[in-house]
Design a protein around this motif. Structure first.
Motif, PDB file in Angstrom:
ATOM      1  N   VAL A   1       0.824  -1.208   0.000  1.00 31.24           N
ATOM      2  CA  VAL A   1       0.000   0.000   0.000  1.00 31.24           C
ATOM      3  C   VAL A   1       0.862   1.262   0.000  1.00 31.24           C
ATOM      4  CG1 VAL A   1      -1.871   1.178   1.258  1.00 31.24           C
ATOM      5  CG2 VAL A   1      -1.751  -1.306   1.232  1.00 31.24           C
ATOM      6  N   ASP A   2       2.133   1.108   0.333  1.00 32.60           N
ATOM      7  CA  ASP A   2       3.004   2.260   0.544  1.00 32.60           C
ATOM      8  C   ASP A   2       3.176   3.096  -0.721  1.00 32.60           C
ATOM      9  OD1 ASP A   2       4.765   4.052   1.581  1.00 32.60           O
ATOM     10  OD2 ASP A   2       6.425   2.659   1.845  1.00 32.60           O
ATOM     11  N   ASP A   3       3.366   2.450  -1.877  1.00 32.06           N
ATOM     12  CA  ASP A   3       3.701   3.210  -3.081  1.00 32.06           C
ATOM     13  C   ASP A   3       2.541   4.052  -3.589  1.00 32.06           C
ATOM     14  OD1 ASP A   3       2.203   1.048  -3.750  1.00 32.06           O
ATOM     15  OD2 ASP A   3       3.260   0.613  -5.624  1.00 32.06           O
ATOM     16  N   VAL A   4       1.300   3.752  -3.180  1.00 32.69           N
ATOM     17  CA  VAL A   4       0.139   4.513  -3.631  1.00 32.69           C
ATOM     18  C   VAL A   4      -0.312   5.519  -2.578  1.00 32.69           C
ATOM     19  CG1 VAL A   4      -2.254   4.357  -4.393  1.00 32.69           C
ATOM     20  CG2 VAL A   4      -0.608   2.615  -5.097  1.00 32.69           C
ATOM     21  N   LEU A   5      -0.408   5.067  -1.336  1.00 30.99           N
ATOM     22  CA  LEU A   5      -0.934   5.920  -0.270  1.00 30.99           C
ATOM     23  C   LEU A   5       0.162   6.567   0.576  1.00 30.99           C
ATOM     24  CD1 LEU A   5      -3.903   3.710   0.968  1.00 30.99           C
ATOM     25  CD2 LEU A   5      -3.950   5.614  -0.641  1.00 30.99           C
ATOM     26  N   MET A   6       1.423   6.281   0.279  1.00 32.22           N
ATOM     27  CA  MET A   6       2.542   6.871   1.007  1.00 32.22           C
ATOM     28  C   MET A   6       2.414   6.645   2.518  1.00 32.22           C
ATOM     29  SD  MET A   6       4.565   8.006  -1.229  1.00 32.22           S
ATOM     30  CE  MET A   6       4.524   8.295  -3.005  1.00 32.22           C
ATOM     31  N   MET A   7       2.201   5.414   2.885  1.00 34.11           N
ATOM     32  CA  MET A   7       2.026   5.044   4.287  1.00 34.11           C
ATOM     33  C   MET A   7       2.914   3.848   4.584  1.00 34.11           C
ATOM     34  SD  MET A   7      -1.517   4.040   6.317  1.00 34.11           S
ATOM     35  CE  MET A   7      -2.249   5.649   6.049  1.00 34.11           C
ATOM     36  N   GLY A   8       3.705   3.938   5.624  1.00 31.19           N
ATOM     37  CA  GLY A   8       4.643   2.887   5.961  1.00 31.19           C
ATOM     38  C   GLY A   8       3.957   1.592   6.372  1.00 31.19           C
ATOM     39  N   GLU A   9       4.713   0.515   6.342  1.00 29.32           N
ATOM     40  CA  GLU A   9       4.156  -0.805   6.625  1.00 29.32           C
ATOM     41  C   GLU A   9       3.575  -0.892   8.028  1.00 29.32           C
ATOM     42  OE1 GLU A   9       5.646  -5.500   6.850  1.00 29.32           O
ATOM     43  OE2 GLU A   9       7.040  -3.887   6.345  1.00 29.32           O
ATOM     44  N   SER A  10       4.311  -0.417   9.021  1.00 31.10           N
ATOM     45  CA  SER A  10       3.834  -0.497  10.399  1.00 31.10           C
ATOM     46  C   SER A  10       2.578   0.351  10.597  1.00 31.10           C
ATOM     47  CB  SER A  10       4.931  -0.048  11.365  1.00 31.10           C
ATOM     48  OG  SER A  10       5.329   1.293  11.093  1.00 31.10           O
ATOM     49  N   THR A  11       2.514   1.499   9.924  1.00 34.84           N
ATOM     50  CA  THR A  11       1.326   2.358  10.029  1.00 34.84           C
ATOM     51  C   THR A  11       0.122   1.697   9.388  1.00 34.84           C
ATOM     52  OG1 THR A  11       2.799   4.283   9.916  1.00 34.84           O
ATOM     53  CG2 THR A  11       0.455   4.677   9.627  1.00 34.84           C
ATOM     54  N   VAL A  12       0.325   1.021   8.255  1.00 34.05           N
ATOM     55  CA  VAL A  12      -0.777   0.321   7.597  1.00 34.05           C
ATOM     56  C   VAL A  12      -1.317  -0.794   8.489  1.00 34.05           C
ATOM     57  CG1 VAL A  12      -1.409  -1.115   5.620  1.00 34.05           C
ATOM     58  CG2 VAL A  12       0.016   0.890   5.280  1.00 34.05           C
ATOM     59  N   LEU A  13      -0.427  -1.575   9.081  1.00 32.38           N
ATOM     60  CA  LEU A  13      -0.865  -2.649   9.969  1.00 32.38           C
ATOM     61  C   LEU A  13      -1.628  -2.100  11.169  1.00 32.38           C
ATOM     62  CD1 LEU A  13       2.246  -5.014   9.960  1.00 32.38           C
ATOM     63  CD2 LEU A  13       0.018  -5.446   8.925  1.00 32.38           C
ATOM     64  N   LYS A  14      -1.164  -0.989  11.704  1.00 30.83           N
ATOM     65  CA  LYS A  14      -1.871  -0.381  12.830  1.00 30.83           C
ATOM     66  C   LYS A  14      -3.250   0.099  12.401  1.00 30.83           C
ATOM     67  CE  LYS A  14      -1.343   3.022  16.524  1.00 30.83           C
ATOM     68  NZ  LYS A  14      -0.465   4.063  17.111  1.00 30.83           N
ATOM     69  N   CYS A  15      -3.339   0.689  11.194  1.00 33.29           N
ATOM     70  CA  CYS A  15      -4.637   1.139  10.693  1.00 33.29           C
ATOM     71  C   CYS A  15      -5.604  -0.041  10.539  1.00 33.29           C
ATOM     72  CB  CYS A  15      -4.468   1.855   9.352  1.00 33.29           C
ATOM     73  SG  CYS A  15      -3.759   3.501   9.464  1.00 33.29           S
ATOM     74  N   VAL A  16      -5.107  -1.168  10.031  1.00 31.70           N
ATOM     75  CA  VAL A  16      -5.963  -2.343   9.840  1.00 31.70           C
ATOM     76  C   VAL A  16      -6.484  -2.843  11.184  1.00 31.70           C
ATOM     77  CG1 VAL A  16      -6.006  -4.743   9.075  1.00 31.70           C
ATOM     78  CG2 VAL A  16      -4.862  -3.019   7.685  1.00 31.70           C
ATOM     79  N   LYS A  17      -5.602  -2.989  12.156  1.00 31.42           N
ATOM     80  CA  LYS A  17      -6.005  -3.537  13.451  1.00 31.42           C
ATOM     81  C   LYS A  17      -6.973  -2.606  14.173  1.00 31.42           C
ATOM     82  CE  LYS A  17      -1.666  -6.074  13.988  1.00 31.42           C
ATOM     83  NZ  LYS A  17      -0.422  -6.241  14.781  1.00 31.42           N
ATOM     84  N   VAL A  18      -6.696  -1.300  14.142  1.00 31.20           N
ATOM     85  CA  VAL A  18      -7.597  -0.360  14.807  1.00 31.20           C
ATOM     86  C   VAL A  18      -8.920  -0.270  14.045  1.00 31.20           C
ATOM     87  CG1 VAL A  18      -7.893   2.039  15.522  1.00 31.20           C
ATOM     88  CG2 VAL A  18      -5.671   0.933  15.770  1.00 31.20           C
ATOM     89  N   PHE A  19      -8.861  -0.339  12.715  1.00 28.31           N
ATOM     90  CA  PHE A  19     -10.074  -0.254  11.899  1.00 28.31           C
ATOM     91  C   PHE A  19     -11.028  -1.399  12.215  1.00 28.31           C
ATOM     92  CE2 PHE A  19     -12.430  -1.371   8.052  1.00 28.31           C
ATOM     93  CZ  PHE A  19     -13.014  -0.162   7.722  1.00 28.31           C
ATOM     94  N   VAL A  20     -10.532  -2.642  12.209  1.00 29.31           N
ATOM     95  CA  VAL A  20     -11.424  -3.783  12.427  1.00 29.31           C
ATOM     96  C   VAL A  20     -11.968  -3.794  13.854  1.00 29.31           C
ATOM     97  CG1 VAL A  20     -10.355  -5.167  10.616  1.00 29.31           C
ATOM     98  CG2 VAL A  20      -9.446  -5.307  12.933  1.00 29.31           C
ATOM     99  N   LYS A  21     -11.154  -3.416  14.836  1.00 32.32           N
ATOM    100  CA  LYS A  21     -11.640  -3.399  16.214  1.00 32.32           C
ATOM    101  C   LYS A  21     -12.686  -2.309  16.416  1.00 32.32           C
ATOM    102  CE  LYS A  21      -7.412  -5.366  18.183  1.00 32.32           C
ATOM    103  NZ  LYS A  21      -6.229  -5.139  19.063  1.00 32.32           N
ATOM    104  N   THR A  22     -12.504  -1.164  15.753  1.00 29.66           N
ATOM    105  CA  THR A  22     -13.492  -0.096  15.876  1.00 29.66           C
ATOM    106  C   THR A  22     -14.782  -0.462  15.158  1.00 29.66           C
ATOM    107  OG1 THR A  22     -11.632   1.470  15.892  1.00 29.66           O
ATOM    108  CG2 THR A  22     -13.831   2.378  15.641  1.00 29.66           C
ATOM    109  N   VAL A  23     -14.684  -1.121  14.009  1.00 32.41           N
ATOM    110  CA  VAL A  23     -15.882  -1.580  13.305  1.00 32.41           C
ATOM    111  C   VAL A  23     -16.683  -2.528  14.198  1.00 32.41           C
ATOM    112  CG1 VAL A  23     -16.666  -3.061  11.419  1.00 32.41           C
ATOM    113  CG2 VAL A  23     -15.050  -1.238  10.959  1.00 32.41           C
ATOM    114  N   ILE A  24     -15.995  -3.429  14.881  1.00 31.35           N
ATOM    115  CA  ILE A  24     -16.682  -4.374  15.764  1.00 31.35           C
ATOM    116  C   ILE A  24     -17.356  -3.642  16.917  1.00 31.35           C
ATOM    117  CG2 ILE A  24     -16.324  -6.288  17.357  1.00 31.35           C
ATOM    118  CD1 ILE A  24     -14.047  -7.219  15.506  1.00 31.35           C
TER     119      ILE A  24
END
Length: 449
Positions: free
Chosen positions: A149-172
């Motif tokens: 995702v980094d080359d399109v959204l300019m977001m580092g790997e660790s930040t992307v993983l954090k976004c995924v984990k926080v996103f799914v927990k907040t959705v729940i």
């Protein structure tokens, strides 16, 4: 030489910290500058605190990502008034319509301050809520690695993983009360009416299990998580209706279990045993039954709440019943297919290490799937050709008092009654033969037989 220079730098920093500590405690002046005092204070403040994974480390290369440019490009592509891609392309790539996605972003931002846009210590703006949610959705929708995702959204790997984990927990946390609940009374009545027209009065869904491969399963756990699939997997048990809605989702058991083991451990019949399930009553072949049932495949036990096919039909009557049962049971198979096609992360091997994160991802995907199906039900005419077609009422029986153990045993003995199971299947065989097998049935008359 390089190691020696590093040692000298470390010694100098420790000396600076010691001089600052002496000055603050004893009032002695070491002659150091204000900048050195600040550096020493930062060193002392960080002592005893564990460094987070990644972050700013001396000697590491710094990647200066242009977040603002990536944000402008993302808005230009999808969210501006005159965006490059139209609503149809947005719907295919985000799996939902734009107003629904923006509503989810607003509700998640309200529920969790993580998604709010902030400025860092240097005063630069961070990622916007749309940017963070898009990164998480890209991983869920396409099953991409976080680094992709980094080359399109300019977001580092660790930040992307954090976004995924926080996103799914907040959705729940935001949506589970509405979208991870059993059906209400009026919803059960609608399902029974629809299924009665298909030849199965009293049917409230179809039940089955799906395996999700776990690529990063620890080697010491392979013996538990590896089953007949030949690879470590985790199991999702689900109940789905004809309109692809998922009414029950139970995930997390190791892949060495079969469907019977999962059934014995799942809470699928807990409400029925506790007396909290809505009342169901229907008539088949002149006999009255007081419990709804699910269509299941051959591995499931002969219970009063499960109706299976006939594995080796001999007569025409049994053959007609078997074909109809297997056809209607495909509702849950279709739902699994749509769920995995829509959220490719469930189709690809799971790369995360923590089973709790995988559980959150599955539950969030089920919730988002049901949100989309419910949203489409309000406006069926605008469905995309390549996609499957698809509360105001309070929940039933707010009283959750657990009955006595003797009552639970009696309730489960009724649920697991083999006599009721055999009687119900025989009545369904006669009922379906009356509808689809004889020349005087409505199905035969409708087709001119």
């Amino acid at each position: 030489m390089y190691t020696r220079v590093n040692d000298l730098v470390s010694i100098r920093l420790i000396a600076m910290a010691w001089r600052y500590l002496s000055k603050s405690m004893f009032g002695s002046s070491g002659g150091e500058s204000e900048e050195e005092d600040l550096q020493a204070a930062a060193i002392i403040a960080s002592m005893g605190r564990k460094r987070c994974w990644g972050g700013s480390v001396f000697g590491h290369k710094i990647y200066k990502r242009d977040r603002a440019a990536a944000e402008r490009l993302l808005m230009l592509k999808y969210f501006d008034e005159e965006s490059i891609f139209d609503d149809d392309q947005f719907r295919r790539r985000y799996r939902m319509r734009k107003p629904l996605f923006l509503r989810i972003v607003d509700e998640l931002t309200t529920a969790n301050s993580f998604f709010k846009q902030r400025r860092n210590a240097a005063g630069a703006k961070g990622f916007s809520p749309i940017h963070k949610c898009t990164a998480a959705m890209r991983v869920l929708m396409y099953g991409q690695a976080a680094d992709a995702v980094d080359d399109v959204l300019m977001m580092g790997e660790s930040t992307v993983l954090k976004c995924v984990k926080v996103f799914v927990k907040t959705v729940i946390s935001v949506y589970q009360e509405e979208y991870l609940r059993p059906p209400r009374q009026h919803e059960i009545e609608e399902m029974m009416t629809s299924n009665a027209a298909r030849g199965f009065p009293g049917k409230t869904g179809s039940i089955d299990c799906m395996h999700w491969e776990w690529a990063n399963c620890p080697s010491g756990w392979h013996g538990v998580y590896k089953g007949h699939k030949g690879k470590p997997t985790m199991i999702l048990e689900a109940i789905a209706s004809e309109d692809l809605r998922i009414w029950h989702a139970f995930f997390g058991l190791p892949g060495s279990h079969n469907d019977i083991n999962v059934l014995h451990r799942s809470p699928v019949f807990d409400d029925l045993a506790n007396g909290n399930a809505p009342e169901v009553e229907f008539t088949v072949n002149g006999n009255i039954y007081s419990m709804g049932y699910y269509l299941a495949d051959g591995i499931y036990p002969n219970w009063a709440t499960l109706v299976k096919s006939i594995s080796a039909p001999v007569s025409k009557k049994h053959n007609v019943y078997a074909r109809r049962q297997e056809s209607c049971r495909k509702d849950v198979e279709r739902t699994f297919g749509v769920l995995r096609a829509k959220w490719k992360i469930l189709h690809s091997p799971a790369r995360l290490w923590n089973p709790r994160d995988l559980n959150s991802i599955v539950r969030a995907c089920v919730i988002l799937h049901k949100i989309i199906v419910d949203e489409r039900g309000k406006d069926v005419a605008q469905l995309h050709n390549s996609e499957w077609p698809g509360a105001a009422n309070p929940p039933i029986n707010q009283n959750r008092n657990v009955p006595a153990i003797a009552q639970l045993i009696d309730a489960y003995s009724v649920i697991k009654s083999k006599e009721t199971s055999a009687s119900l299947r025989n009545d369904l065989v006669e009922h379906i033969w009356e509808l689809y097998g004889t020349s005087s049935g409505p199905f035969a008359r409708m087709h001119g037989h």
